[in-house]
Design a protein around this motif. Structure first.
Motif, PDB file in Angstrom:
ATOM      1  N   SER A  65       0.822  -1.212   0.000  1.00 45.22           N
ATOM      2  CA  SER A  65       0.000   0.000   0.000  1.00 45.22           C
ATOM      3  C   SER A  65       0.860   1.268   0.000  1.00 45.22           C
ATOM      4  O   SER A  65       0.509   2.256  -0.643  1.00 45.22           O
ATOM      5  N   VAL A  66       1.991   1.239   0.699  1.00 47.20           N
ATOM      6  CA  VAL A  66       2.893   2.394   0.682  1.00 47.20           C
ATOM      7  C   VAL A  66       3.458   2.596  -0.716  1.00 47.20           C
ATOM      8  O   VAL A  66       3.542   3.722  -1.218  1.00 47.20           O
ATOM      9  N   LEU A  68       2.101   1.691  -3.572  1.00 49.47           N
ATOM     10  CA  LEU A  68       1.059   2.199  -4.462  1.00 49.47           C
ATOM     11  C   LEU A  68       0.779   3.678  -4.212  1.00 49.47           C
ATOM     12  O   LEU A  68       0.530   4.435  -5.149  1.00 49.47           O
ATOM     13  N   SER A  69       0.822   4.074  -2.947  1.00 48.20           N
ATOM     14  CA  SER A  69       0.605   5.498  -2.664  1.00 48.20           C
ATOM     15  C   SER A  69       1.790   6.338  -3.137  1.00 48.20           C
ATOM     16  O   SER A  69       1.610   7.484  -3.558  1.00 48.20           O
ATOM     17  N   LEU A  70       3.003   5.791  -3.090  1.00 45.73           N
ATOM     18  CA  LEU A  70       4.165   6.517  -3.603  1.00 45.73           C
ATOM     19  C   LEU A  70       4.125   6.615  -5.129  1.00 45.73           C
ATOM     20  O   LEU A  70       4.657   7.559  -5.701  1.00 45.73           O
ATOM     21  N   TYR A  72       1.456   7.146  -6.750  1.00 46.07           N
ATOM     22  CA  TYR A  72       0.392   8.092  -7.067  1.00 46.07           C
ATOM     23  C   TYR A  72       0.960   9.463  -7.422  1.00 46.07           C
ATOM     24  O   TYR A  72       0.461  10.135  -8.324  1.00 46.07           O
ATOM     25  N   SER A 107      11.655   7.731  -3.651  1.00 47.46           N
ATOM     26  CA  SER A 107      10.623   7.198  -2.763  1.00 47.46           C
ATOM     27  C   SER A 107      10.747   5.688  -2.595  1.00 47.46           C
ATOM     28  O   SER A 107      10.627   5.176  -1.477  1.00 47.46           O
TER      29      SER A 107
END
Length: 128
Positions: A65-66, A68-70, A72, A107
């Motif tokens: 999840s981290v 995927l958010s990075l 974004y 990231s």
């Protein structure tokens, strides 16, 4: 006020440039640098996922999840740059690709370093 504005513009005019015709093959070089940064970032993301899977399978969703958010942030940067809403106007080549590649690489490297440190700590805790 005009004097201050004139002095300000005279001092900072050396930092400004416009490039209406980029040098030959500069855009292609920027695309290759972006591909390299994206490839290295993807490998680091996979390393982070593998280390989390080996250390703590039940919390595998955390780096996923981290990550995927990075991902974004560069996606939004791509949409803004390619539509011309934001980004470097008048710059040579494709510098927006370089910025996106740097964001991806930095990231995912931070995520990979965190997972490596977590893996070493967990391994030392288990006495391996």
């Amino acid at each position: 006020m005009r004097v201050f504005l004139s002095i300000f513009l005279a001092l900072f005019a050396t930092d400004c440039f416009a490039c209406f015709v980029p040098p030959v093959a500069l855009s292609g070089e920027h695309k290759l640098i972006f591909a390299r940064d994206f490839g290295v970032g993807s490998v680091l993301f996979l390393v982070a996922l593998i280390l989390r899977y080996n250390s703590q399978k039940s919390r595998f969703w955390v780096p996923l999840s981290v990550g995927l958010s990075l991902g974004y942030i560069p996606s939004i940067m791509y949409i803004l740059f390619m539509e011309g809403i934001a980004g470097p106007g008048g710059a040579c080549g494709r510098p927006e690709l370089l910025e996106m590649g740097n964001v991806i690489l930095i990231s995912f490297s931070i995520l990979a370093v965190y997972e490596v440190l977590r893996w070493f700590r967990r391994r030392r805790k288990n006495g391996l």
